[in-house]
Design an enzyme around this catalytic site. Sequence first.
Site, PDB file in Angstrom:
ATOM      1  N   TYR A  22       7.574  -9.764   7.073  1.00  0.00           N
ATOM      2  CA  TYR A  22       7.406  -8.324   7.230  1.00  0.00           C
ATOM      3  C   TYR A  22       7.856  -7.899   8.626  1.00  0.00           C
ATOM      4  O   TYR A  22       7.902  -8.710   9.555  1.00  0.00           O
ATOM      5  CB  TYR A  22       5.935  -7.927   7.063  1.00  0.00           C
ATOM      6  CG  TYR A  22       5.437  -7.847   5.643  1.00  0.00           C
ATOM      7  CD1 TYR A  22       5.327  -6.616   4.997  1.00  0.00           C
ATOM      8  CD2 TYR A  22       5.046  -8.983   4.949  1.00  0.00           C
ATOM      9  CE1 TYR A  22       4.830  -6.531   3.700  1.00  0.00           C
ATOM     10  CE2 TYR A  22       4.567  -8.908   3.644  1.00  0.00           C
ATOM     11  CZ  TYR A  22       4.462  -7.667   3.037  1.00  0.00           C
ATOM     12  OH  TYR A  22       3.991  -7.592   1.753  1.00  0.00           O
ATOM     13  N   ASP A  36       0.825  -1.204   0.000  1.00  0.00           N
ATOM     14  CA  ASP A  36       0.000   0.000   0.000  1.00  0.00           C
ATOM     15  C   ASP A  36       0.860   1.256   0.000  1.00  0.00           C
ATOM     16  O   ASP A  36       2.078   1.210   0.232  1.00  0.00           O
ATOM     17  CB  ASP A  36      -0.910   0.010   1.229  1.00  0.00           C
ATOM     18  CG  ASP A  36      -1.998  -1.038   1.154  1.00  0.00           C
ATOM     19  OD1 ASP A  36      -2.348  -1.453   0.038  1.00  0.00           O
ATOM     20  OD2 ASP A  36      -2.499  -1.458   2.222  1.00  0.00           O
TER      21      ASP A  36
END
Length: 278
Positions: free
Chosen positions: A111, A55
């Site tokens: 992540y 994003d």
Amino acid sequence: MKVALKIGYEGTHFSGSQIQPDKRTVEGELLKVLQETGVISDVETADLSSSGRTDAGVHSISQVVTFFTDNPRMAIPRILNSKLPRDIWAWAYAEVPDDFDPRRHAVRRKYRYILNADEYDISKMRDAAKLFIGEHNFSNFAKKDKNNPRSTIRKVEKLDIRSQGSVIKIDIVANAYLWNMIRKIVSALTLVGNGNRDTEWIARMLDPEIYEEGIEPAPSYGLIFLDIEYDPEPEWMIDSYAVKHTNDFYAREANRFRVISTILEQFVMQPEKEPDLD
């Protein structure tokens, strides 16, 4: 020939990684440079594809991008980096089979989320993190995508939380993720860490068939895509010059922002002490 690149990017000034009309994106900038350097001549036949989308504001160290090229000698990180903007860089490349899919063939993705440590009880967060391990229905931890309905079952292999100086680092490893899944998990962990929720609430959230609740995702600027694994792994050729050049640049940037951070703290005005009226 199909080529894979490992790229990194500092996501602050991007509207995400995936190409979007009239917006600055990672794929859009990379595609322009691939055309400028003659690595690809036709966008459609090049079939640019990446290991996943991030994003707006999200960062990456190891995004994988593939494309077809008739000029693989120019698809070298140091050559591409000479044309790419400073907030994108390539650092490794590999020749891959024509049917290699950087998204579908991935077996593991890692992540990291970084947040300020001041406000949270890290022991409570660690207790809550244990509940996410394993295979669960993460419907309550995902942004609904009406245009692409799919299974919300995902398997989290690892979720580690540690304090380092003034920040908390949250590392998560899973086979795949839903839209906003990591940032919503982080939001849930912070709600437990600041005492507003408890681990029983986390357990309910992981059972969406009987309990449903929306949750806002944590800010995108704290999230970074660290690594991706394949089986078998492509034979990556690391461009040591590109790595050193990028490391040197961001080491200088990190030092600069440490100074800027201290300066910004000086801008926080302290209220004047009210006079004693007694």
